[in-house]
Design a protein around this motif. Structure first.
Motif, PDB file in Angstrom:
ATOM      1  N   VAL A  65      29.820  -4.248  43.618  1.00 15.51           N
ATOM      2  CA  VAL A  65      30.178  -3.086  43.887  1.00 15.51           C
ATOM      3  C   VAL A  65      29.249  -2.126  43.845  1.00 15.51           C
ATOM      4  O   VAL A  65      29.001  -1.179  44.902  1.00 15.51           O
ATOM      5  N   ARG A  66      28.499  -1.884  42.688  1.00 15.88           N
ATOM      6  CA  ARG A  66      27.219  -1.072  42.636  1.00 15.88           C
ATOM      7  C   ARG A  66      26.294  -1.378  43.719  1.00 15.88           C
ATOM      8  O   ARG A  66      25.946  -0.477  44.187  1.00 15.88           O
ATOM      9  N   GLN A  67      26.102  -2.680  43.902  1.00 15.51           N
ATOM     10  CA  GLN A  67      25.127  -2.911  44.976  1.00 15.51           C
ATOM     11  C   GLN A  67      25.529  -2.489  46.336  1.00 15.51           C
ATOM     12  O   GLN A  67      24.579  -2.039  47.124  1.00 15.51           O
ATOM     13  N   LEU A  68      26.823  -2.778  46.599  1.00 11.93           N
ATOM     14  CA  LEU A  68      27.435  -2.208  47.836  1.00 11.93           C
ATOM     15  C   LEU A  68      27.199  -0.603  48.090  1.00 11.93           C
ATOM     16  O   LEU A  68      26.831  -0.074  49.201  1.00 11.93           O
ATOM     17  N   ALA A  69      27.699   0.027  46.824  1.00 17.14           N
ATOM     18  CA  ALA A  69      27.370   1.374  46.767  1.00 17.14           C
ATOM     19  C   ALA A  69      26.082   2.219  47.072  1.00 17.14           C
ATOM     20  O   ALA A  69      25.911   2.786  47.657  1.00 17.14           O
ATOM     21  N   VAL A  70      25.187   1.216  46.509  1.00 13.86           N
ATOM     22  CA  VAL A  70      23.700   1.555  46.569  1.00 13.86           C
ATOM     23  C   VAL A  70      23.174   1.346  48.088  1.00 13.86           C
ATOM     24  O   VAL A  70      22.379   2.067  48.460  1.00 13.86           O
ATOM     25  N   MET A  71      23.441   0.457  48.600  1.00 16.04           N
ATOM     26  CA  MET A  71      23.178   0.105  49.961  1.00 16.04           C
ATOM     27  C   MET A  71      23.670   1.388  50.834  1.00 16.04           C
ATOM     28  O   MET A  71      23.049   1.576  52.162  1.00 16.04           O
ATOM     29  N   ASP A  72      24.995   1.919  50.626  1.00 15.52           N
ATOM     30  CA  ASP A  72      25.452   2.903  51.551  1.00 15.52           C
ATOM     31  C   ASP A  72      25.488   4.120  50.769  1.00 15.52           C
ATOM     32  O   ASP A  72      26.472   4.081  50.158  1.00 15.52           O
ATOM     33  N   ASN A  73      24.553   4.794  50.512  1.00  9.33           N
ATOM     34  CA  ASN A  73      24.406   6.064  49.685  1.00  9.33           C
ATOM     35  C   ASN A  73      23.736   7.173  50.233  1.00  9.33           C
ATOM     36  O   ASN A  73      22.496   7.621  49.753  1.00  9.33           O
TER      37      ASN A  73
END
Length: 358
Positions: free
Chosen positions: A211-219
């Motif tokens: 989830v964190r990686q998905l959020a970082v990619m769309d930030n």
């Protein structure tokens, strides 16, 4: 002072020391001049931390303001407050009932009676949220049925009508069809995930990291992410896909809230709780996941209905993300709690690791 007065004074002190309610005396500068033993227990602070300290310095946030305490002294009028949120300097959360009265001796002092209500309030709040959640889901299911049936007829009628129209007129039937589809999709989203959960042994931190990686990619707000994981949490049975969706909804919500915040930060923490009660059932082990942001905080007028469908603090929000997240966590036998004040919003997810004890 007479010998009798000294004896009476000692008796009063002995009585307050035996109370389970915290009793504290503040001077005109709100400095602590006396406290009983229960203060240490209720606030979880040692005597050195309390002795002659300014009362406001004990907290990094409290809903009982210094201004109101000063006003009580000025107006010679006591007051009581129930279930106020207080966050100690070390970050611990307390829910307190406080009665403020004027001291007869010494004069120009305030006497505070403080009682912690965290446990009772948490149980009642959890029960209330559970009943509200069930009632809201039943209401939505009923409304969805009443809306989707006529929408299907409306869309079908528009398609039949379209066959007898010229190209210019078909623009209107296409508008009807597209809006009917939009409303149907909205109703489906209101209903939320409808599939049965598929629980297998999973690693909680792998899901959090995904989830964190998905959020970082769309930030878009360039939010900085902090991680603080408890490695002692064992693998346990849950639906990884549904938990990922719940966490992503909460983190996306936090990212939106941070759009106008300087140095926006989201902290993700995990902990394990022992002998913790969820929905009236005690579990030997419960996993806790916190998502904390330093945004403006949640509007006071929506705090109590935050997990209801269509409730949003964002101008363009649908108000479905938190409602769906709560539904997904409820499906796992857990629940989501929230605490918020300006500069700090904290969502806490509770997930049972072990089966409930009989």
């Amino acid at each position: 002072m007479t010998q009798f007065d000294n004896a009476t004074e000692q008796l009063h002190t002995n009585i307050t020391e035996q109370l389970t309610t915290a009793v504290m005396l503040l001077d005109a500068n709100l400095q602590i001049r006396y406290f009983n033993t229960a203060c240490c227990a209720v606030l979880g602070l040692g005597e050195k931390r309390l002795n002659h300290q300014p009362f406001p310095s004990l907290f990094q946030h409290t809903e009982l303001s210094s201004t109101r305490l000063h006003s009580a002294l000025t107006d010679k009028q006591g007051f009581g407050v129930s279930e106020i949120q207080a966050v100690l300097a070390d970050g611990r959360h307390l829910l307190l009932d406080i009665v403020v009265s004027l001291s007869e001796r010494p004069t120009n002092h305030l006497l505070l009676e403080i009682r912690q209500v965290n446990h009772q309030r948490k149980i009642s709040l959890e029960n209330l949220q559970q009943h509200q959640h069930v009632a809201a889901r039943e209401l939505i299911r009923g409304l969805a049925h009443e809306i989707k049936n006529p929408l299907g007829g409306l869309r079908g009628a528009a398609q039949l009508l379209e066959e007898s129209l010229n190209e210019e007129q078909k623009e209107y039937t296409q508008l009807i069809i597209s809006q009917a589809d939009r409303l149907r999709n909205l109703v489906d989203r209101l209903l939320g995930p409808y599939r049965v959960i598929h629980s297998v042994n999973n690693n909680l931190h792998q899901v959090i990291e995904q989830v964190r990686q998905l959020a970082v990619m769309d930030n878009p707000a360039n939010v900085r992410f902090n991680r603080d994981y408890d490695p002692s949490i064992p693998d346990f049975s849950f639906d990884a896909e549904l938990l990922e969706q719940a966490l992503l909804n909460i983190i996306r919500n936090a990212q939106q809230a941070l759009s106008n915040t300087a140095q926006p930060t989201i902290s993700i923490q995990s902990r394990v709780l022992q002998q913790h009660t969820l929905h009236g059932k005690r579990h030997k082990l419960v996993a806790l996941v916190r998502v904390i942001d330093n945004g403006p905080g949640i509007l006071a007028e929506i705090k109590d209905t935050l997990f209801y469908p269509m409730v949003s603090g964002h101008a363009n929000g649908t108000g479905l993300g938190l409602s769906i997240a709560q539904t997904l966590i409820h499906q796992h036998g857990g629940w989501i709690d929230c605490a918020s004040w300006p500069g700090h919003t904290e969502f806490t997810l509770y997930l049972p690791i072990t089966q409930a004890e009989d």
